[in-house]
Design a protein around this motif. Sequence first.
Motif, short mmCIF file in Angstrom:
data_model
loop_
_atom_site.label_atom_id
_atom_site.label_comp_id
_atom_site.label_asym_id
_atom_site.label_seq_id
_atom_site.Cartn_x
_atom_site.Cartn_y
_atom_site.Cartn_z
N LEU A 96 0.86 -1.18 0.00
CA LEU A 96 0.00 0.00 0.00
C LEU A 96 0.90 1.23 0.00
O LEU A 96 1.60 1.50 0.98
CB LEU A 96 -0.92 0.01 1.23
CG LEU A 96 -1.90 -1.16 1.36
CD1 LEU A 96 -2.73 -1.01 2.63
CD2 LEU A 96 -2.79 -1.27 0.14
N LYS A 97 0.89 1.96 -1.10
CA LYS A 97 1.72 3.16 -1.24
C LYS A 97 1.08 4.31 -0.47
O LYS A 97 -0.07 4.25 -0.06
CB LYS A 97 1.89 3.51 -2.72
CG LYS A 97 2.58 2.42 -3.52
CD LYS A 97 3.96 2.14 -2.96
CE LYS A 97 4.72 1.12 -3.78
NZ LYS A 97 6.04 0.83 -3.24
N SER A 98 1.80 5.41 -0.31
CA SER A 98 1.35 6.52 0.53
C SER A 98 0.04 7.15 0.05
O SER A 98 -0.72 7.67 0.85
CB SER A 98 2.44 7.59 0.63
OG SER A 98 2.73 8.11 -0.64
N SER A 99 -0.27 7.07 -1.24
CA SER A 99 -1.50 7.66 -1.76
C SER A 99 -2.67 6.67 -1.79
O SER A 99 -3.76 7.00 -2.24
CB SER A 99 -1.26 8.19 -3.19
OG SER A 99 -0.82 7.15 -4.03
N ALA A 100 -2.46 5.45 -1.27
CA ALA A 100 -3.48 4.40 -1.32
C ALA A 100 -4.59 4.61 -0.31
O ALA A 100 -4.36 5.07 0.81
CB ALA A 100 -2.83 3.04 -1.09
N THR A 101 -5.81 4.23 -0.73
CA THR A 101 -6.95 4.11 0.17
C THR A 101 -7.50 2.71 -0.03
O THR A 101 -7.98 2.38 -1.11
CB THR A 101 -8.04 5.15 -0.14
OG1 THR A 101 -7.50 6.46 0.02
CG2 THR A 101 -9.24 4.98 0.78
N PHE A 102 -7.42 1.88 1.00
CA PHE A 102 -7.86 0.49 0.95
C PHE A 102 -9.01 0.30 1.92
O PHE A 102 -8.86 0.53 3.11
CB PHE A 102 -6.71 -0.46 1.30
CG PHE A 102 -7.05 -1.91 1.13
CD1 PHE A 102 -6.59 -2.61 0.03
CD2 PHE A 102 -7.82 -2.59 2.06
CE1 PHE A 102 -6.90 -3.96 -0.14
CE2 PHE A 102 -8.14 -3.93 1.91
CZ PHE A 102 -7.68 -4.62 0.80
N SER A 103 -10.17 -0.13 1.41
CA SER A 103 -11.32 -0.45 2.24
C SER A 103 -11.76 -1.86 1.92
O SER A 103 -11.95 -2.20 0.76
CB SER A 103 -12.48 0.51 1.96
OG SER A 103 -12.15 1.82 2.30
N GLY A 104 -11.88 -2.69 2.94
CA GLY A 104 -12.32 -4.06 2.70
C GLY A 104 -11.50 -5.05 3.48
O GLY A 104 -11.04 -4.78 4.58
N GLU A 105 -11.31 -6.21 2.87
CA GLU A 105 -10.55 -7.25 3.56
C GLU A 105 -9.44 -7.77 2.66
O GLU A 105 -9.54 -7.73 1.43
CB GLU A 105 -11.46 -8.39 4.00
CG GLU A 105 -12.20 -9.09 2.90
CD GLU A 105 -13.13 -10.18 3.43
OE1 GLU A 105 -12.66 -11.30 3.65
OE2 GLU A 105 -14.31 -9.88 3.61
N MET A 106 -8.38 -8.21 3.30
CA MET A 106 -7.25 -8.76 2.56
C MET A 106 -6.80 -10.06 3.19
O MET A 106 -6.84 -10.22 4.41
CB MET A 106 -6.10 -7.75 2.49
CG MET A 106 -5.51 -7.36 3.82
SD MET A 106 -4.05 -6.29 3.71
CE MET A 106 -4.75 -4.71 3.28
N SER A 107 -6.40 -10.98 2.33
CA SER A 107 -5.79 -12.23 2.73
C SER A 107 -4.46 -12.29 1.98
O SER A 107 -4.45 -12.37 0.75
CB SER A 107 -6.69 -13.41 2.35
OG SER A 107 -6.07 -14.63 2.69
N ILE A 108 -3.36 -12.22 2.72
CA ILE A 108 -2.05 -12.00 2.11
C ILE A 108 -0.98 -12.85 2.79
O ILE A 108 -1.21 -13.41 3.86
CB ILE A 108 -1.65 -10.51 2.22
CG1 ILE A 108 -1.69 -10.08 3.69
CG2 ILE A 108 -2.55 -9.65 1.37
CD1 ILE A 108 -1.14 -8.74 3.96
#
Length: 126
Positions: free
Chosen positions: A82-94
């Motif tokens: 996730l870069k500095s300009s990222a907006t992540f909403s939700g779920e992640m499996s990583i």
Amino acid sequence: MSKTFEVENKLPNIIGSGTKIIGDIETNGDLRIDGAIEGNIISKGKIVLGHAGCIKGAIKCANAEISGYFDGKAEVQGLLSLKSSATFSGEMSIAKLSVEPSAIFNGTCHMAGLNQEPDTADTANK
């Protein structure tokens, strides 16, 4: 006798700025998105979401780099960055996660296969 084979794509697929796709995408190669996608994406390679890009849906890929807006579910076998300009909403499996300062993350994270809690039956017998 016929032989089935997958075409190996050396060039990345690019969804340019100003382009909006509603539907699912499946690719064997890398994918860069500077436009908008409403749907699910499956890639055997890397998905790169540019700072002006937007994904609303699910992604499943080897690695991902997000600089834009993501709303949905991400299943990444390797590194999700996730870069500095990222907006992540939700779920992640990583497997691995990298978050730069100023990135926004609202949701849940499950790190598959890492630091799993031991089985209580195994620890009781030791």
